[in-house]
Structures are given as structure tokens and as C-alpha cells.
Motif scaffolding. Structure first.
Motif, PDB file in Angstrom:
ATOM      1  N   HIS A 143       0.816  -1.219   0.000  1.00  0.00           N
ATOM      2  CA  HIS A 143       0.000   0.000   0.000  1.00  0.00           C
ATOM      3  C   HIS A 143       0.849   1.268   0.000  1.00  0.00           C
ATOM      4  CE1 HIS A 143      -2.934  -2.984   1.365  1.00  0.00           C
ATOM      5  NE2 HIS A 143      -3.816  -2.199   0.786  1.00  0.00           N
ATOM      6  N   LYS A 201       0.863   3.240  -3.960  1.00  0.00           N
ATOM      7  CA  LYS A 201       1.001   4.702  -3.871  1.00  0.00           C
ATOM      8  C   LYS A 201       1.782   5.244  -5.069  1.00  0.00           C
ATOM      9  CE  LYS A 201       2.103   8.097  -0.338  1.00  0.00           C
ATOM     10  NZ  LYS A 201       2.666   8.284   1.013  1.00  0.00           N
ATOM     11  N   ALA A 216      -0.430   4.968  -8.201  1.00  0.00           N
ATOM     12  CA  ALA A 216      -1.459   6.016  -8.197  1.00  0.00           C
ATOM     13  C   ALA A 216      -0.871   7.381  -8.560  1.00  0.00           C
ATOM     14  CB  ALA A 216      -2.147   6.076  -6.839  1.00  0.00           C
ATOM     15  N   LEU A 243      -5.453   5.484  -5.347  1.00  0.00           N
ATOM     16  CA  LEU A 243      -4.932   4.221  -4.859  1.00  0.00           C
ATOM     17  C   LEU A 243      -6.026   3.167  -4.710  1.00  0.00           C
ATOM     18  CD1 LEU A 243      -2.256   3.729  -2.191  1.00  0.00           C
ATOM     19  CD2 LEU A 243      -4.393   2.536  -1.919  1.00  0.00           C
TER      20      LEU A 243
END
Length: 166
Positions: A58, A63, A66, A78
Motif C-alpha cells: 500500500h 502509492k 497512483a 490508490l
């Protein structure tokens, strides 16, 4: 200041016993003396490793995707990327249950969650997502990504060899 949490790893029964007597019990007594209430949670040690994998997936992989990926000149958050890759690489499974009122069997599709993955499965998900992002979306990952690439997962046990360093 008092430590708010205590974490111990028990590779075998004898070390668990020693740790309980020498570390856990005194720490608990100190917390109770300070007026704190305690909660005990015991889980398989593998979960701690997948926690680090989850943070990396994540906090670095998704990240970065995104922030950099722009398919068709559009940027997506995200959460959208996470769901896209979950559906693409994990998919769905069919679950059969009985209706308690009618007794009839029912089938339904249930999405597979990354939370259901073990260490090896999570590592494979990270590898697949990052490879797709680099080759198909042109995403370049930060230097810390190289640390992840150097990490190896034992094929037999699923055990992580090495450590993720922030």
C-alpha cells in the motif's frame, strides 16, 4: 513513559515459557499497576510478515502507481488501483451454502481478498502488480523498491528470507 505495546516472538515452547515469565508477566504487572487495562492477541508469526508486506504494497507499490500511472491520460486514486489489481490477479471464488429456511443449496460469487493470502501469495501479488506497472504503465519505483526485489521467499515454507527496511 510506559510502552504501550509489547511484542514477543515464540519460536518454540521453551522460549515461550521463558518469555512469559521474564518479559510478559512483569510488563503486564507494571501496566496494571499504572491503571491500564490489557488485551491479549496471539497470532501466527507469519502474520507479522504479511503486515510488513501489506504496508509495503500500500505504502510504496500502490502509492507509486497512483501517483505516476496515467492510462488514457487519466489518473486514478490508490483505492481504484487496489481493487483493479485484486480483481485482475485474485478474482472470485464460488461458495456453496444452504439456505437455513428452505434447505436449498445456494451458490454465490465471493471476491478473493488479499487478506486471505499468506506470505508467499502476498509476495507473488506484489511481484505481479509491480511488474505490470513497470512494463505496461511505465511506473518507476523508488530506491526502496530494490530492497523488496532483493528479498526472497522460501518456496517450501513461504518464510521471508531477509527483512524489509523502511
Amino acid at each position: 513513559m510506559t510502552d504501550l505495546a509489547l511484542s514477543v516472538v515464540w519460536p518454540d515452547q521453551e522460549r515461550a515459557r521463558t518469555s512469559l515469565l521474564e518479559r510478559v508477566a512483569p510488563w503486564c504487572k507494571a501496566q496494571w499497576a499504572a491503571g491500564h487495562r490489557l488485551e491479549l492477541q496471539i497470532r501466527l508469526h507469519e502474520d507479522a510478515k504479511t503486515d510488513r508486506q501489506r504496508k509495503y504494497y500500500h505504502g510504496v507499490v500502490l502509492k507509486t502507481i497512483a501517483a505516476q500511472a496515467r492510462p488514457n491520460d487519466q489518473q486514478f486514486p490508490l483505492k481504484v488501483w487496489k481493487e483493479h489489481f485484486r480483481e485482475e490477479y485474485l478474482g472470485y471464488k464460488t461458495v456453496t451454502t444452504k439456505n437455513p429456511l428452505t434447505g436449498k443449496k445456494m451458490r454465490r460469487r465471493v471476491r478473493v481478498s488479499s487478506e486471505d493470502l499468506g506470505v508467499k501469495g502476498y509476495s507473488q501479488l506484489i511481484d505481479r502488480v509491480s511488474a505490470f506497472a513497470a512494463s505496461e504503465l511505465g511506473v518507476t519505483f523508488p530506491a526502496s523498491f530494490e530492497q523488496w526485489e532483493r528479498m526472497q521467499v522460501d518456496a517450501d515454507t513461504g518464510e521471508i528470507i531477509g527483512a524489509i527496511t523502511p
